[in-house]
Design a protein around this motif. Sequence first.
Motif, PDB file in Angstrom:
ATOM      1  N   TYR A  76       0.833  -1.201   0.000  1.00 19.42           N
ATOM      2  CA  TYR A  76       0.000   0.000   0.000  1.00 19.42           C
ATOM      3  C   TYR A  76       0.871   1.256   0.000  1.00 19.42           C
ATOM      4  CZ  TYR A  76      -3.137   3.443   2.284  1.00 19.42           C
ATOM      5  OH  TYR A  76      -3.860   4.557   2.629  1.00 19.42           O
ATOM      6  N   THR A  77       0.548   2.198  -0.857  1.00 21.09           N
ATOM      7  CA  THR A  77       1.218   3.494  -1.075  1.00 21.09           C
ATOM      8  C   THR A  77       2.529   3.384  -1.851  1.00 21.09           C
ATOM      9  OG1 THR A  77       2.635   3.719   0.910  1.00 21.09           O
ATOM     10  CG2 THR A  77       0.297   4.328   1.134  1.00 21.09           C
ATOM     11  N   ARG A  78       2.979   2.193  -2.183  1.00 19.41           N
ATOM     12  CA  ARG A  78       4.253   2.040  -2.886  1.00 19.41           C
ATOM     13  C   ARG A  78       3.997   1.722  -4.361  1.00 19.41           C
ATOM     14  NH1 ARG A  78       6.998   5.099  -0.475  1.00 19.41           N
ATOM     15  NH2 ARG A  78       8.949   4.207  -1.210  1.00 19.41           N
ATOM     16  N   SER A  79       5.000   1.187  -5.061  1.00 20.01           N
ATOM     17  CA  SER A  79       4.874   0.823  -6.471  1.00 20.01           C
ATOM     18  C   SER A  79       6.078  -0.046  -6.820  1.00 20.01           C
ATOM     19  CB  SER A  79       4.847   2.074  -7.361  1.00 20.01           C
ATOM     20  OG  SER A  79       6.133   2.679  -7.395  1.00 20.01           O
ATOM     21  N   ARG A  80       6.200  -0.381  -8.109  1.00 14.01           N
ATOM     22  CA  ARG A  80       7.356  -1.186  -8.537  1.00 14.01           C
ATOM     23  C   ARG A  80       8.662  -0.442  -8.302  1.00 14.01           C
ATOM     24  NH1 ARG A  80       6.674   0.223 -15.006  1.00 14.01           N
ATOM     25  NH2 ARG A  80       4.721   1.219 -14.450  1.00 14.01           N
TER      26      ARG A  80
END
Length: 288
Positions: A76-80
């Motif tokens: 949650y709230t992050r990405s690759r």
Amino acid sequence: MVWLGVLIFILLVFLAFSAFVAYKMVKPPRFVGDWTPEDLGFDYEDVEFTTEDGLKLSGWWVDRGSDKTVLPLHGYTRSRWDEVYMKDTIEFLLKEGYNVLVFDFRAHGKSEGKYTTVGDRELLDVKAAVAWLRENHPERAQIIALVGFSMGGIVTIRALAELKEVCCGVADSPPIYLDKTGARGLKYFANLPEWLYYFVKPFTKLFSGARELNMLEYADKVERPLLFIAGEKDPLVKVDEVKEFYELNKKRNPDVELWVTDAPHVRALKLHPKEWKGKVGEFLKKYL
């Protein structure tokens, strides 16, 4: 009657504040970086695929020539582009010789989607990624595994129960009691009281349309290899909560494992890289 008007005003302000907090929770800021797998020494392809509910998701495909592919799933709230755990995980998996398909969940990174559902409709995102892989690189989709962090760990657990194409998975710091983790998150991230969560929650469901997940139900459904990683210093997910799922699942799943570290949330790889890579590497070699 003045006091009644003041009371109503205070109540309306409180509800408006709860709605604002809920909106911020289901619409996290998008995290986009500037590194790519090329920076790790690997050629890659930018890819897009569409979910059953019509969202275009953005990701990278890195072909290592294997029949085994691993999907790392961010939290949650992050990405690759996350550099706390995703970058190192991607590099580790590629150096192990696995193909990697990594993408941004809905409402994260460069993927479409207005709201996150924190593990509910994100299962559709993994389903779309697996479908893309099987359609475009069937020879690389013979064996598929997941390595999920936090929210990605929730989706990993659910995928092992619901997607026949996934053979095994790693769930690092997965919330088991989502309400408890959500309440702790308000305090941890926003310095708000945990009790506020129970006023915020109805608004999060209203905005996102997410259905409520009972993760313990999946303890009776997962029958494929699953490695849990939990941290004693995790302020969001308590070790005892992960242990509860593990103990229940162990009754029907002989291939469930649990590794408890002294790390905070999703920080085992950062603090204990050699041990993490050893544990995850052995698990994947065993079941891939």
